[in-house]
Design a protein around this motif. Structure first.
Motif, mmCIF file in Angstrom:
data_model
loop_
_atom_site.group_PDB
_atom_site.id
_atom_site.type_symbol
_atom_site.label_atom_id
_atom_site.label_comp_id
_atom_site.label_asym_id
_atom_site.label_seq_id
_atom_site.Cartn_x
_atom_site.Cartn_y
_atom_site.Cartn_z
ATOM 1 N N VAL A 30 31.640 -22.304 102.987
ATOM 2 C CA VAL A 30 32.304 -22.982 102.050
ATOM 3 C C VAL A 30 32.223 -22.311 100.635
ATOM 4 O O VAL A 30 31.237 -21.839 100.362
ATOM 5 N N LYS A 31 33.355 -22.469 99.838
ATOM 6 C CA LYS A 31 33.244 -21.924 98.554
ATOM 7 C C LYS A 31 32.908 -22.977 97.425
ATOM 8 O O LYS A 31 32.499 -22.813 96.372
ATOM 9 N N LEU A 32 33.106 -24.440 97.816
ATOM 10 C CA LEU A 32 32.648 -25.507 97.087
ATOM 11 C C LEU A 32 31.688 -26.172 97.826
ATOM 12 O O LEU A 32 32.139 -26.896 98.850
ATOM 13 N N ALA A 33 30.545 -26.567 97.577
ATOM 14 C CA ALA A 33 29.744 -27.775 98.106
ATOM 15 C C ALA A 33 29.567 -28.982 97.284
ATOM 16 O O ALA A 33 30.293 -28.988 96.177
ATOM 17 N N GLY A 34 28.744 -29.640 97.408
ATOM 18 C CA GLY A 34 28.350 -30.861 96.366
ATOM 19 C C GLY A 34 27.776 -32.001 97.108
ATOM 20 O O GLY A 34 27.112 -31.893 97.772
ATOM 21 N N CYS A 35 27.795 -32.953 96.401
ATOM 22 C CA CYS A 35 27.289 -34.401 96.612
ATOM 23 C C CYS A 35 28.229 -35.483 96.352
ATOM 24 O O CYS A 35 29.171 -35.475 95.689
ATOM 25 N N THR A 36 27.782 -36.718 96.969
ATOM 26 C CA THR A 36 28.737 -37.668 97.239
ATOM 27 C C THR A 36 27.892 -39.169 97.070
ATOM 28 O O THR A 36 26.916 -39.129 97.872
ATOM 29 N N VAL A 37 28.418 -39.952 96.184
ATOM 30 C CA VAL A 37 27.789 -41.444 96.248
ATOM 31 C C VAL A 37 28.802 -42.223 97.011
ATOM 32 O O VAL A 37 30.035 -42.027 96.690
ATOM 33 N N HIS A 38 28.625 -43.072 97.890
ATOM 34 C CA HIS A 38 29.438 -43.934 98.780
ATOM 35 C C HIS A 38 28.901 -44.964 99.110
ATOM 36 O O HIS A 38 27.709 -45.351 99.333
ATOM 37 N N PHE A 39 29.645 -46.361 99.186
ATOM 38 C CA PHE A 39 29.088 -47.265 100.049
ATOM 39 C C PHE A 39 28.859 -47.067 101.350
ATOM 40 O O PHE A 39 29.345 -46.432 101.962
ATOM 41 N N VAL A 40 27.917 -48.128 101.874
ATOM 42 C CA VAL A 40 27.476 -47.732 103.333
ATOM 43 C C VAL A 40 28.137 -48.726 104.290
ATOM 44 O O VAL A 40 28.282 -49.943 103.722
ATOM 45 N N VAL A 79 22.576 -35.060 108.976
ATOM 46 C CA VAL A 79 21.425 -34.397 108.346
ATOM 47 C C VAL A 79 21.737 -32.961 108.210
ATOM 48 O O VAL A 79 22.974 -32.521 108.586
ATOM 49 N N HIS A 80 20.941 -32.306 107.319
ATOM 50 C CA HIS A 80 21.229 -30.949 106.914
ATOM 51 C C HIS A 80 22.466 -30.576 106.624
ATOM 52 O O HIS A 80 22.919 -29.411 106.550
ATOM 53 N N ALA A 81 23.041 -31.335 105.605
ATOM 54 C CA ALA A 81 24.415 -30.981 105.310
ATOM 55 C C ALA A 81 24.549 -29.791 104.315
ATOM 56 O O ALA A 81 25.604 -29.239 104.600
ATOM 57 N N GLN A 82 23.719 -29.594 103.630
ATOM 58 C CA GLN A 82 23.618 -28.338 102.858
ATOM 59 C C GLN A 82 23.518 -26.937 103.681
ATOM 60 O O GLN A 82 24.391 -25.980 103.417
ATOM 61 N N ARG A 83 22.711 -27.052 104.720
ATOM 62 C CA ARG A 83 22.838 -26.097 105.724
ATOM 63 C C ARG A 83 23.910 -25.740 106.537
ATOM 64 O O ARG A 83 24.620 -24.879 106.422
ATOM 65 N N GLN A 84 24.744 -27.026 106.813
ATOM 66 C CA GLN A 84 26.132 -27.031 107.564
ATOM 67 C C GLN A 84 26.953 -26.210 106.502
ATOM 68 O O GLN A 84 27.851 -25.330 107.002
ATOM 69 N N ALA A 85 26.887 -26.557 105.233
ATOM 70 C CA ALA A 85 28.083 -26.169 104.339
ATOM 71 C C ALA A 85 27.861 -24.608 104.010
ATOM 72 O O ALA A 85 28.892 -23.960 104.085
ATOM 73 N N PHE A 86 26.596 -24.354 103.889
ATOM 74 C CA PHE A 86 26.220 -22.751 103.650
ATOM 75 C C PHE A 86 26.789 -22.074 104.835
ATOM 76 O O PHE A 86 27.338 -20.901 104.674
ATOM 77 N N GLN A 87 26.313 -22.520 106.128
ATOM 78 C CA GLN A 87 26.661 -21.797 107.449
ATOM 79 C C GLN A 87 28.023 -21.514 107.478
ATOM 80 O O GLN A 87 28.481 -20.657 108.196
ATOM 81 N N TYR A 88 28.678 -22.721 107.005
ATOM 82 C CA TYR A 88 30.112 -22.694 107.201
ATOM 83 C C TYR A 88 30.890 -21.628 106.492
ATOM 84 O O TYR A 88 32.049 -21.285 106.931
ATOM 85 N N ALA A 120 20.731 -25.818 97.552
ATOM 86 C CA ALA A 120 20.463 -27.396 97.809
ATOM 87 C C ALA A 120 19.834 -27.578 96.340
ATOM 88 O O ALA A 120 20.215 -28.816 96.057
ATOM 89 N N ALA A 121 19.386 -26.664 95.677
ATOM 90 C CA ALA A 121 18.477 -26.991 94.486
ATOM 91 C C ALA A 121 19.778 -27.530 93.607
ATOM 92 O O ALA A 121 19.280 -28.331 92.612
#
Length: 225
Positions: free
Chosen positions: A134-144, A123-132, A171-172
């Motif tokens: 990083v210079k590149l964030a993003g999103c992923t589609v994956h099989f579960v 959870v809160h992946a965007q917050r984790q990336a922002f606080q860390y 996040a937006a």
């Protein structure tokens, strides 16, 4: 002649913007699929309202009415099977699936995650990336699979983190890319082009190769003084 449309089941716990992207692309013919059921564990989920407005079958299964996760998953599986669902798309569904669910739809469950996995799962992946920082964030589609955001990756989109970003603005922009790549992943599945080989998902036939990279901050121009 087009093949028979892929039958989707979409599970969501929140506002349902990724559901809306799937609804829109189905109607536009961008993906050869139709939604057979929108299911949520929360009666006030915006996704259910979006489904009703689109004239789709909707169902709420309140997880609090079940004594364990397996009981909830059995009920969800039964509803999806009754709807003829072939592929399950998790769109902000805030529950961990048990083997009861996973074994009912093997290699037929997709999820969208707002980070470049395997970085920042949960959870809160965007917050984790922002606080860390990083210079590149993003999103992923994956099989579960049976882990938390650990399944084979289908498609990713990178989003540069700007110096004046806030957690909300980042996040937006990530969400806007989610709306692009999730329908794309579903269409690739509908075309039968996704082949899981261990940790890798191969697209057959492969997509056109492109020699490009996204750098942030960008390199200096060769003619810069």
């Amino acid at each position: 002649m087009l093949n028979k449309k892929l039958r989707l089941g979409v599970l969501a716990s929140g506002g349902g913007t990724n559901l809306q992207a799937i609804i829109d692309t189905c109607r536009q013919g961008v993906i050869n699929a139709e939604i057979g059921l929108v299911l949520s564990n929360k009666s006030d989920a915006g996704a259910l309202e979006r489904g009703r407005k689109a004239g789709l079958p909707t169902l709420c299964l309140d997880h609090r009415q079940y004594t364990d996760r397996e009981g909830f998953d059995r009920a969800a599986v039964a509803a999806l099977r009754d709807a003829g669902v072939q592929l399950v798309a998790l769109a902000g569904f805030m529950r961990i699936l048990t083997p009861v669910f996973l074994n009912a739809f093997p290699q037929r469950i997709l999820n969208i995650h707002p980070a470049l996995l395997p970085a920042f799962p949960g959870v809160h992946a965007q917050r984790q990336a922002f606080q860390y920082g990083v210079k590149l964030a993003g999103c992923t589609v994956h099989f579960v699979d049976n882990g938390v955001d650990t399944g084979p990756i289908v498609i990713q989109a990178a989003v540069p983190v700007l110096d004046d970003d806030t957690e909300e603005t980042l996040a937006a922009r990530i969400l806007a890319q989610e709306h692009r790549i999730y329908p794309r992943a579903i269409q690739l599945f509908a075309e039968g082009r996704l082949h899981i080989e261990g940790r890798k998902v191969r697209i057959v036939p492969p997509l056109s190769p492109r020699e490009q990279a996204l750098l942030n901050p960008p390199p200096a121009s060769e003619d810069a003084v």
